[in-house]
Write a protein that holds these residues in place. Structure first.
Motif, PDB file in Angstrom:
ATOM      1  N   ILE A   1      44.871  53.823  45.529  1.00 23.26           N
ATOM      2  CA  ILE A   1      44.641  52.424  45.931  1.00 23.26           C
ATOM      3  C   ILE A   1      45.940  51.828  46.475  1.00 23.26           C
ATOM      4  CG2 ILE A   1      44.185  50.098  45.036  1.00 23.26           C
ATOM      5  CD1 ILE A   1      41.646  51.694  45.416  1.00 23.26           C
ATOM      6  N   ASP A   2      47.063  52.125  45.822  1.00 19.24           N
ATOM      7  CA  ASP A   2      48.357  51.629  46.309  1.00 19.24           C
ATOM      8  C   ASP A   2      48.646  52.157  47.715  1.00 19.24           C
ATOM      9  OD1 ASP A   2      48.774  50.195  43.993  1.00 19.24           O
ATOM     10  OD2 ASP A   2      50.094  51.689  43.083  1.00 19.24           O
ATOM     11  N   ASN A   3      48.343  53.432  47.964  1.00 21.59           N
ATOM     12  CA  ASN A   3      48.527  53.997  49.304  1.00 21.59           C
ATOM     13  C   ASN A   3      47.634  53.302  50.326  1.00 21.59           C
ATOM     14  OD1 ASN A   3      50.424  55.820  48.390  1.00 21.59           O
ATOM     15  ND2 ASN A   3      48.979  57.506  48.187  1.00 21.59           N
ATOM     16  N   LEU A   4      46.375  53.054  49.955  1.00 15.46           N
ATOM     17  CA  LEU A   4      45.446  52.375  50.862  1.00 15.46           C
ATOM     18  C   LEU A   4      45.874  50.931  51.109  1.00 15.46           C
ATOM     19  CD1 LEU A   4      42.120  53.852  49.430  1.00 15.46           C
ATOM     20  CD2 LEU A   4      43.092  54.315  51.693  1.00 15.46           C
ATOM     21  N   MET A   5      46.433  50.288  50.094  1.00 14.25           N
ATOM     22  CA  MET A   5      46.943  48.921  50.277  1.00 14.25           C
ATOM     23  C   MET A   5      48.129  48.925  51.239  1.00 14.25           C
ATOM     24  SD  MET A   5      46.557  47.333  46.426  1.00 14.25           S
ATOM     25  CE  MET A   5      47.426  45.827  46.826  1.00 14.25           C
ATOM     26  N   ALA A   6      48.991  49.924  51.120  1.00 13.74           N
ATOM     27  CA  ALA A   6      50.148  50.027  52.018  1.00 13.74           C
ATOM     28  C   ALA A   6      49.703  50.223  53.468  1.00 13.74           C
ATOM     29  CB  ALA A   6      51.050  51.183  51.577  1.00 13.74           C
ATOM     30  N   GLU A   7      48.546  50.857  53.666  1.00 13.73           N
ATOM     31  CA  GLU A   7      47.998  51.074  55.011  1.00 13.73           C
ATOM     32  C   GLU A   7      47.213  49.862  55.504  1.00 13.73           C
ATOM     33  OE1 GLU A   7      48.574  53.766  56.921  1.00 13.73           O
ATOM     34  OE2 GLU A   7      49.856  54.551  55.339  1.00 13.73           O
ATOM     35  N   GLY A   8      47.025  48.849  54.638  1.00  8.89           N
ATOM     36  CA  GLY A   8      46.285  47.655  55.026  1.00  8.89           C
ATOM     37  C   GLY A   8      44.781  47.817  54.986  1.00  8.89           C
TER      38      GLY A   8
ATOM     39  N   TYR B   1      39.629  45.219  43.502  1.00  7.52           N
ATOM     40  CA  TYR B   1      40.107  45.592  44.830  1.00  7.52           C
ATOM     41  C   TYR B   1      38.914  45.688  45.778  1.00  7.52           C
ATOM     42  CZ  TYR B   1      44.207  46.922  42.146  1.00  7.52           C
ATOM     43  OH  TYR B   1      45.297  46.902  41.313  1.00  7.52           O
ATOM     44  N   VAL B   2      39.163  45.361  47.043  1.00  7.17           N
ATOM     45  CA  VAL B   2      38.103  45.433  48.037  1.00  7.17           C
ATOM     46  C   VAL B   2      38.633  46.138  49.284  1.00  7.17           C
ATOM     47  CG1 VAL B   2      38.556  43.162  49.074  1.00  7.17           C
ATOM     48  CG2 VAL B   2      36.261  44.125  49.178  1.00  7.17           C
ATOM     49  N   ALA B   3      37.767  46.948  49.906  1.00 11.55           N
ATOM     50  CA  ALA B   3      38.140  47.637  51.146  1.00 11.55           C
ATOM     51  C   ALA B   3      37.936  46.689  52.318  1.00 11.55           C
ATOM     52  CB  ALA B   3      37.289  48.889  51.326  1.00 11.55           C
ATOM     53  N   LYS B   4      38.883  46.713  53.238  1.00  9.51           N
ATOM     54  CA  LYS B   4      38.768  45.939  54.462  1.00  9.51           C
ATOM     55  C   LYS B   4      38.343  46.900  55.569  1.00  9.51           C
ATOM     56  CE  LYS B   4      42.824  44.233  55.006  1.00  9.51           C
ATOM     57  NZ  LYS B   4      44.106  43.554  55.146  1.00  9.51           N
ATOM     58  N   PRO B   5      37.500  46.428  56.490  1.00  5.50           N
ATOM     59  CA  PRO B   5      37.147  47.318  57.607  1.00  5.50           C
ATOM     60  C   PRO B   5      38.407  47.694  58.384  1.00  5.50           C
ATOM     61  CG  PRO B   5      35.740  45.372  57.588  1.00  5.50           C
ATOM     62  CD  PRO B   5      36.828  45.141  56.583  1.00  5.50           C
TER      63      PRO B   5
ATOM     64  N   ARG C   1      36.481  47.706  40.357  1.00  2.00           N
ATOM     65  CA  ARG C   1      37.565  47.996  39.409  1.00  2.00           C
ATOM     66  C   ARG C   1      37.959  49.465  39.526  1.00  2.00           C
ATOM     67  NH1 ARG C   1      38.255  43.772  36.446  1.00  2.00           N
ATOM     68  NH2 ARG C   1      36.585  42.324  35.998  1.00  2.00           N
ATOM     69  N   LEU C   2      39.195  49.752  39.156  1.00  2.00           N
ATOM     70  CA  LEU C   2      39.669  51.132  39.171  1.00  2.00           C
ATOM     71  C   LEU C   2      38.793  52.029  38.310  1.00  2.00           C
ATOM     72  CD1 LEU C   2      43.530  50.534  38.862  1.00  2.00           C
ATOM     73  CD2 LEU C   2      42.177  50.893  40.933  1.00  2.00           C
ATOM     74  N   SER C   3      38.364  51.496  37.158  1.00  2.00           N
ATOM     75  CA  SER C   3      37.537  52.302  36.251  1.00  2.00           C
ATOM     76  C   SER C   3      36.195  52.656  36.883  1.00  2.00           C
ATOM     77  CB  SER C   3      37.330  51.562  34.928  1.00  2.00           C
ATOM     78  OG  SER C   3      36.727  50.301  35.156  1.00  2.00           O
ATOM     79  N   ASP C   4      35.641  51.755  37.699  1.00  2.00           N
ATOM     80  CA  ASP C   4      34.376  52.051  38.381  1.00  2.00           C
ATOM     81  C   ASP C   4      34.565  53.164  39.410  1.00  2.00           C
ATOM     82  OD1 ASP C   4      33.124  50.024  36.936  1.00  2.00           O
ATOM     83  OD2 ASP C   4      33.545  48.523  38.484  1.00  2.00           O
ATOM     84  N   ILE C   5      35.673  53.088  40.145  1.00  2.00           N
ATOM     85  CA  ILE C   5      35.966  54.123  41.144  1.00  2.00           C
ATOM     86  C   ILE C   5      36.133  55.475  40.455  1.00  2.00           C
ATOM     87  CG2 ILE C   5      37.623  54.904  42.874  1.00  2.00           C
ATOM     88  CD1 ILE C   5      38.287  51.903  43.344  1.00  2.00           C
ATOM     89  N   ARG C   6      36.918  55.478  39.367  1.00  2.16           N
ATOM     90  CA  ARG C   6      37.167  56.722  38.629  1.00  2.16           C
ATOM     91  C   ARG C   6      35.859  57.318  38.133  1.00  2.16           C
ATOM     92  NH1 ARG C   6      36.869  58.072  33.824  1.00  2.16           N
ATOM     93  NH2 ARG C   6      36.778  55.985  32.986  1.00  2.16           N
ATOM     94  N   ARG C   7      35.022  56.485  37.537  1.00  2.00           N
ATOM     95  CA  ARG C   7      33.754  56.957  36.985  1.00  2.00           C
ATOM     96  C   ARG C   7      32.796  57.433  38.088  1.00  2.00           C
ATOM     97  NH1 ARG C   7      31.354  52.241  35.320  1.00  2.00           N
ATOM     98  NH2 ARG C   7      30.357  52.243  37.354  1.00  2.00           N
TER      99      ARG C   7
ATOM    100  N   ILE D   1      37.866  57.590  48.260  1.00  2.00           N
ATOM    101  CA  ILE D   1      37.933  56.288  47.599  1.00  2.00           C
ATOM    102  C   ILE D   1      37.653  55.171  48.607  1.00  2.00           C
ATOM    103  CG2 ILE D   1      39.510  54.636  46.508  1.00  2.00           C
ATOM    104  CD1 ILE D   1      40.780  57.073  45.046  1.00  2.00           C
ATOM    105  N   TYR D   2      38.264  55.264  49.776  1.00  2.00           N
ATOM    106  CA  TYR D   2      38.072  54.230  50.796  1.00  2.00           C
ATOM    107  C   TYR D   2      36.613  54.183  51.259  1.00  2.00           C
ATOM    108  CZ  TYR D   2      38.681  51.505  55.057  1.00  2.00           C
ATOM    109  OH  TYR D   2      38.582  50.548  56.033  1.00  2.00           O
ATOM    110  N   ALA D   3      36.019  55.343  51.511  1.00  2.00           N
ATOM    111  CA  ALA D   3      34.611  55.402  51.938  1.00  2.00           C
ATOM    112  C   ALA D   3      33.701  54.816  50.859  1.00  2.00           C
ATOM    113  CB  ALA D   3      34.219  56.844  52.252  1.00  2.00           C
ATOM    114  N   TYR D   4      33.989  55.128  49.611  1.00  2.00           N
ATOM    115  CA  TYR D   4      33.210  54.583  48.492  1.00  2.00           C
ATOM    116  C   TYR D   4      33.308  53.062  48.466  1.00  2.00           C
ATOM    117  CZ  TYR D   4      32.361  53.131  43.663  1.00  2.00           C
ATOM    118  OH  TYR D   4      31.918  52.470  42.541  1.00  2.00           O
ATOM    119  N   MET D   5      34.534  52.549  48.593  1.00  2.00           N
ATOM    120  CA  MET D   5      34.737  51.101  48.535  1.00  2.00           C
ATOM    121  C   MET D   5      34.058  50.387  49.707  1.00  2.00           C
ATOM    122  SD  MET D   5      38.669  50.926  47.214  1.00  2.00           S
ATOM    123  CE  MET D   5      38.693  49.134  46.980  1.00  2.00           C
ATOM    124  N   LEU D   6      34.116  50.979  50.897  1.00  2.00           N
ATOM    125  CA  LEU D   6      33.418  50.388  52.044  1.00  2.00           C
ATOM    126  C   LEU D   6      31.913  50.364  51.795  1.00  2.00           C
ATOM    127  CD1 LEU D   6      35.038  51.745  55.328  1.00  2.00           C
ATOM    128  CD2 LEU D   6      34.926  49.373  54.563  1.00  2.00           C
TER     129      LEU D   6
END
Length: 139
Positions: free
Chosen positions: A45-52, A62-66, A25-31, A13-18
């Motif tokens: 996504i909640d786990n990735l948010m907790a990791e910053g 949602y957006v991935a941060k480097p 959107r969550l639905s785009d990631i799922r699809r 998920i993180y690699a996809y978002m980067l």
């Protein structure tokens, strides 16, 4: 030191978002990743948010941060030290050509590159120091 993910799905998920490089959107990631449900995606996504590594930018987006020590360059996450090193190496031909044209211009250019490099390295060092000495206040 590489990133550690809680699961392979979180890493995907993180690699996809980067790679997408813009809020999704969550639905785009799922699809796009062919995942079972939006609830599963939300959990990761909640786990990735907790990791910053991910932040919520708008309702449902949602957006991935480097990762730390990386900068975004177009759609790529590049280590900041690689970017700085590339800048310094790429400046050598410019310095050679400036020397043949005007030594004063070379001096000015070299000073500018040195200042940019020094400030960048100082900033990276300061961020590392802050991270090392940060004390999280649990209250």
């Amino acid at each position: 030191m590489g990133l550690k993910f809680r699961s392979e799905t979180s890493r995907r998920i993180y690699a996809y978002m980067l790679r997408v490089g813009k809020p999704v959107r969550l639905s785009d990631i799922r699809r796009d990743l062919n995942l079972g449900s939006s609830a599963l995606v939300k959990h990761h996504i909640d786990n990735l948010m907790a990791e910053g590594l991910v932040e919520k930018v708008d309702e449902g987006l949602y957006v991935a941060k480097p990762p730390k020590g990386y900068v975004r360059l177009l759609k790529f996450a590049v280590p900041s030290k690689v970017l700085l090193g590339s800048m310094l190496v790429a400046s050598v031909p410019v310095e050679v050509s400036l020397y043949s044209l005007n030594p004063s211009a070379l001096l000015l250019y070299s000073m500018i590159i040195s200042i940019i490099s020094g400030v960048t390295m100082f900033y990276e060092g300061y961020k590392s120091y802050e991270e090392l000495t940060r004390v999280d206040n649990p209250g």
